[in-house]
Structures are given as structure tokens and as C-alpha cells.
Write a protein that holds these residues in place. Structure first.
Motif, PDB file in Angstrom:
ATOM      1  N   GLY A   1       0.813  -1.209   0.000  1.00  0.00           N
ATOM      2  CA  GLY A   1       0.000   0.000   0.000  1.00  0.00           C
ATOM      3  C   GLY A   1       0.842   1.253   0.000  1.00  0.00           C
ATOM      4  O   GLY A   1       0.554   2.218  -0.727  1.00  0.00           O
ATOM      5  N   ILE A   2       1.900   1.248   0.804  1.00  0.00           N
ATOM      6  CA  ILE A   2       2.820   2.387   0.842  1.00  0.00           C
ATOM      7  C   ILE A   2       3.467   2.593  -0.519  1.00  0.00           C
ATOM      8  O   ILE A   2       3.553   3.714  -1.031  1.00  0.00           O
ATOM      9  CB  ILE A   2       3.884   2.172   1.934  1.00  0.00           C
ATOM     10  CG1 ILE A   2       3.256   2.300   3.320  1.00  0.00           C
ATOM     11  CG2 ILE A   2       5.043   3.159   1.793  1.00  0.00           C
ATOM     12  CD1 ILE A   2       4.155   1.846   4.453  1.00  0.00           C
ATOM     13  N   ASN A   3       3.915   1.512  -1.122  1.00  0.00           N
ATOM     14  CA  ASN A   3       4.565   1.594  -2.421  1.00  0.00           C
ATOM     15  C   ASN A   3       3.621   2.180  -3.473  1.00  0.00           C
ATOM     16  O   ASN A   3       3.986   3.072  -4.244  1.00  0.00           O
ATOM     17  CB  ASN A   3       5.030   0.198  -2.842  1.00  0.00           C
ATOM     18  CG  ASN A   3       5.853   0.218  -4.109  1.00  0.00           C
ATOM     19  OD1 ASN A   3       6.929   0.797  -4.157  1.00  0.00           O
ATOM     20  ND2 ASN A   3       5.343  -0.425  -5.147  1.00  0.00           N
ATOM     21  N   ASP A   4       2.376   1.688  -3.495  1.00  0.00           N
ATOM     22  CA  ASP A   4       1.405   2.188  -4.475  1.00  0.00           C
ATOM     23  C   ASP A   4       1.059   3.651  -4.224  1.00  0.00           C
ATOM     24  O   ASP A   4       0.918   4.438  -5.176  1.00  0.00           O
ATOM     25  CB  ASP A   4       0.128   1.345  -4.418  1.00  0.00           C
ATOM     26  CG  ASP A   4       0.308  -0.029  -5.050  1.00  0.00           C
ATOM     27  OD1 ASP A   4       1.384  -0.285  -5.635  1.00  0.00           O
ATOM     28  OD2 ASP A   4      -0.626  -0.857  -4.943  1.00  0.00           O
ATOM     29  N   ALA A   5       0.907   4.028  -2.952  1.00  0.00           N
ATOM     30  CA  ALA A   5       0.579   5.418  -2.634  1.00  0.00           C
ATOM     31  C   ALA A   5       1.702   6.360  -3.043  1.00  0.00           C
ATOM     32  O   ALA A   5       1.454   7.472  -3.523  1.00  0.00           O
ATOM     33  CB  ALA A   5       0.275   5.567  -1.144  1.00  0.00           C
TER      34      ALA A   5
END
Length: 249
Positions: free
Chosen positions: A62-66
Motif C-alpha cells: 500500500g505504501i509503495n502504491d501510494a
């Protein structure tokens, strides 16, 4: 816009390190989410049932996508500015703000995950990054208080307790109903004890004792006069009270 540019490289590094650490995971056993928000929500669901390894995996994705969504919006906003599209700029700035909120939530998730796995150093590092984005993100402040106590930063831990209770005196951690403001107050009493501020520790412990007795009337009702803090016996009685209260929370 300047504030975003200063913050995101820190988060990019943090997210990349965490992502690498979890990238070998074989997956969650269910269909993968398609958005950053979906990954973060999955991470919290896994956290709530104690599936901490897969929660790390989900929070990291999720962090990577955000991060990717943030930088895509940032680049598009530069183009919108170049062509004088103010409406487009405003819309893209909102996207950037939304991604920062998702990043904060994801970092907070990894921080709490690390607290649960007794990895206080990682937890503190991640919570610092979350609070850098949003200094009033209450769940990050609360988690940071717990991790700071574990690494014996008792004064700083109490400062974070003060911040949380200042924002919400009745704080409850929505992802673990067993953790709330009473735990923070009792932790503050314990921190004061470790700092040798026994009077402050006692006053805090007595407040918690009175609050806990509302549900557990079998607990004795104590006053300051019941503890002679000038003696070893009095201080021992105080830490025993704190330990007893921990069993009820």
C-alpha cells in the motif's frame, strides 16, 4: 507544494526498505487489492487477527502504491502549472493530499505491527516518518509512545501520551479494542516511576485506579496517604499497584 517535496523522499526510502523486507512473502492467499487503500485496509484486517507477517506485506504494498500515485500526481501538477490549468492543479493537489493520508495510515500500520512483534526500533523509525507527514495523527502518536517506552525513552514517551490525550482524552485504538486511553495513562504512571518522579507516578496511578474500579469494584480504593514514597516499601507498593492495574487493562 514545497512541503510535499521535502517529505516524500523520506517516505520513499522508508517504504522501499520495508517493501524489500516483505517482497519475498508468498502472498495473502486471497485476491490481491488493486489500490493503495485496498492494501492498507487488508493490512489492518490482517493486523486485527494477529497475522502480522502478511500485514507487513500488505502495508508495504500500500505504501509503495501510494508513493507512486503521489509522484504521478506531482508530475501531472507540474504540467498543469506549465499550461496554466489551475483547476487541474487543484484537483491534483487534492490527490497528493489523499496519498499522503494513505501513506500515514500505512506507516502507522507497520509501526503498530512492529510494536506487536516487539521490534521497537523499527516501530519508532516508522512512526517518526508518519508523524513527519501529519504531526497530529493520533494512532501514530500513541504507537510511538509505546515504542519509546520499550527503548527506555520514558520522557519522550510521556510527551507523546500528552499529545494523544490532548487531542482525544478518550482515545481508543480502533484496530485493537483492548488498547485505549487508560493504557496510555498507566504507561505514563510507569514512565514517571522509571524517571524517579514517584509523586507524579502515584497521582497518575491513583487516577487510573479510580477509573478502573468503576468496572472492577473489588479493587481497593487508595489515597496518597496509603503510600509513603520516602520508603522502599512505599515505592514497592506503588509499582505493585501499577502492575495490578496492568492485569485489569
Amino acid at each position: 507544494m514545497k512541503r510535499f517535496v521535502q517529505i516524500l523522499p523520506i517516505i520513499l526510502i522508508c517504504g522501499a526498505l520495508l517493501f524489500v523486507g516483505c517482497a519475498t512473502d508468498e502472498g495473502t492467499g486471497i485476491e490481491d487489492p488493486t489500490t493503495a487503500t485496498g492494501w492498507i485496509e487488508l493490512g489492518w484486517s490482517q493486523f486485527e487477527i494477529g497475522d502480522y507477517d502478511n500485514a507487513d506485506y500488505s502495508f508495504s504494498f500500500g505504501i509503495n502504491d501510494a508513493e507512486q500515485d503521489y509522484w504521478n500526481a506531482y508530475e501531472d501538477s507540474l504540467y498543469a502549472a506549465a499550461i496554466g490549468d489551475s483547476t487541474g492543479q487543484d484537483s491534483l493537489h487534492q490527490v497528493m493530499m489523499d496519498q499522503l493520508e494513505i501513506l500515514t495510515d500505512g506507516l502507522t500500520g507497520i509501526g503498530w505491527n512492529s510494536v506487536k512483534q516487539a521490534n521497537a526500533a523499527t516501530a519508532s523509525f516508522v512512526f517518526i516518518n508518519a508523524i513527519d507527514i501529519d504531526p497530529d495523527y493520533i494512532d501514530a502518536l500513541a504507537g510511538f509512545a509505546f515504542s519509546l517506552q520499550t527503548i527506555e525513552q520514558w520522557l519522550q514517551s510521556n510527551e507523546n501520551v500528552e499529545s494523544v490525550l490532548g487531542l482525544d482524552p478518550d482515545w481508543e485504538f480502533e484496530h485493537d479494542w483492548q488498547i485505549d486511553y487508560l493504557d496510555l495513562m498507566l504507561m505514563r504512571a510507569e514512565n514517571y516511576f522509571f524517571l524517579a518522579d514517584f509523586e507524579a507516578s502515584l497521582l497518575e496511578a491513583l487516577v487510573v485506579n479510580d477509573l478502573v474500579r468503576a468496572d472492577y469494584p473489588q479493587l481497593p480504593a487508595y489515597t496518597v496517604e496509603d503510600f509513603n514514597l520516602a520508603t522502599i516499601e512505599g515505592r514497592t507498593a506503588l509499582i505493585e499497584l501499577i502492575d495490578t492495574l496492568e492485569d485489569y487493562l
